[in-house]
Design a protein around this motif. Structure first.
Motif, short mmCIF file in Angstrom:
data_model
loop_
_atom_site.label_atom_id
_atom_site.label_comp_id
_atom_site.label_asym_id
_atom_site.label_seq_id
_atom_site.Cartn_x
_atom_site.Cartn_y
_atom_site.Cartn_z
N UNK A 125 0.85 -1.18 0.00
CA UNK A 125 0.00 0.00 0.00
C UNK A 125 0.90 1.23 0.00
N UNK A 126 0.37 2.34 -0.52
CA UNK A 126 1.12 3.58 -0.62
C UNK A 126 0.69 4.55 0.47
N UNK A 127 1.66 5.30 0.98
CA UNK A 127 1.38 6.44 1.85
C UNK A 127 1.74 7.70 1.07
N UNK A 128 1.75 8.83 1.71
CA UNK A 128 2.11 10.07 1.02
C UNK A 128 3.60 10.13 0.70
N UNK A 129 4.41 9.24 1.30
CA UNK A 129 5.85 9.33 1.09
C UNK A 129 6.52 8.06 0.57
N UNK A 130 5.87 6.90 0.64
CA UNK A 130 6.52 5.66 0.25
C UNK A 130 5.49 4.57 0.03
N UNK A 131 5.94 3.31 -0.21
CA UNK A 131 5.03 2.17 -0.21
C UNK A 131 5.55 1.16 0.80
N UNK A 132 4.62 0.40 1.36
CA UNK A 132 4.93 -0.53 2.44
C UNK A 132 4.23 -1.86 2.21
N UNK A 133 4.80 -2.92 2.75
CA UNK A 133 4.13 -4.21 2.78
C UNK A 133 3.11 -4.22 3.91
N UNK A 134 1.91 -4.73 3.63
CA UNK A 134 0.88 -4.84 4.65
C UNK A 134 1.36 -5.77 5.76
N UNK A 135 1.30 -5.31 6.99
CA UNK A 135 1.73 -6.10 8.14
C UNK A 135 0.53 -6.82 8.75
N UNK A 136 0.66 -8.11 8.98
CA UNK A 136 -0.43 -8.91 9.53
C UNK A 136 -0.97 -8.39 10.84
N UNK A 137 -0.11 -7.83 11.66
CA UNK A 137 -0.54 -7.33 12.96
C UNK A 137 -1.32 -6.02 12.86
N UNK A 138 -1.37 -5.42 11.66
CA UNK A 138 -2.05 -4.13 11.49
C UNK A 138 -3.42 -4.21 10.84
N UNK A 139 -3.92 -5.41 10.59
CA UNK A 139 -5.28 -5.52 10.06
C UNK A 139 -5.97 -6.73 10.66
N UNK A 140 -7.28 -6.71 10.63
CA UNK A 140 -8.08 -7.78 11.20
C UNK A 140 -8.73 -8.57 10.08
#
Length: 157
Positions: A125-140
């Motif tokens: 996913x993209x933020x305003x400054x970079x892209x990141x891998x979705x972290x399992x602990x951050x979604x339900x």
């Protein structure tokens, strides 16, 4: 015969104009976490489809997750073939989701990016400054959260 192919636009077989592999099929989805924990996939929505033409694979389907247990680390989705071992030549695929939580400062939807030299892709996913891998602990994960996707990527020849 074996190790031959169809020559396109030429009268002799050279690597640049020989189609040597065409394949269609299905594969079973798996969702794994880079660090630890599990994410379960619905047995009614666990089959993807693919077409492989030479070095290019297009795959995807309607993947539905049912639950998770102590998820931690990047969320990865299985692919039917091992991606090319070259991070500069990896493609990003389209994703539509239902029920998956957006992340803080997320801009746009989720995407799928193959990981080099393995048969897995990371949900990014993209933020305003970079892209990141979705972290399992951050979604339900809730029953029948949908991850409908399509991805084209390269494999080694």
């Amino acid at each position: 015969t074996a190790d031959k192919g169809i020559c396109l636009g030429a009268t002799s077989a050279t690597a640049a104009n020989t189609l040597h592999d065409y394949e269609e099929g299905t594969y079973t989805f798996a969702v794994t976490l880079e660090t630890s924990g599990t994410i379960s996939v619905s047995s009614s929505y666990n089959t993807g489809s693919y077409v492989k033409i030479g070095q290019l694979v297009t795959c995807g389907g309607d993947l539905r997750m049912t639950s998770s247990s102590s998820p931690n680390g990047e969320v990865r989705v299985s692919l039917p073939f091992t991606a090319i071992n070259n991070t500069k030549r990896l493609f990003v695929g389209v994703v539509n989701t239902v029920g998956i939580d957006t992340q803080s400062d997320q801009r746009g939807g989720f995407r799928l990016r193959p990981a080099a030299n393995v048969a897995k892709a990371t949900i990014i996913w993209n933020s305003s400054s970079s892209f990141f891998g979705l972290q399992g602990q951050n979604f339900t994960v809730n029953s029948n959260d949908a991850f409908v996707h399509s991805l084209s990527y390269l494999v080694e020849e």
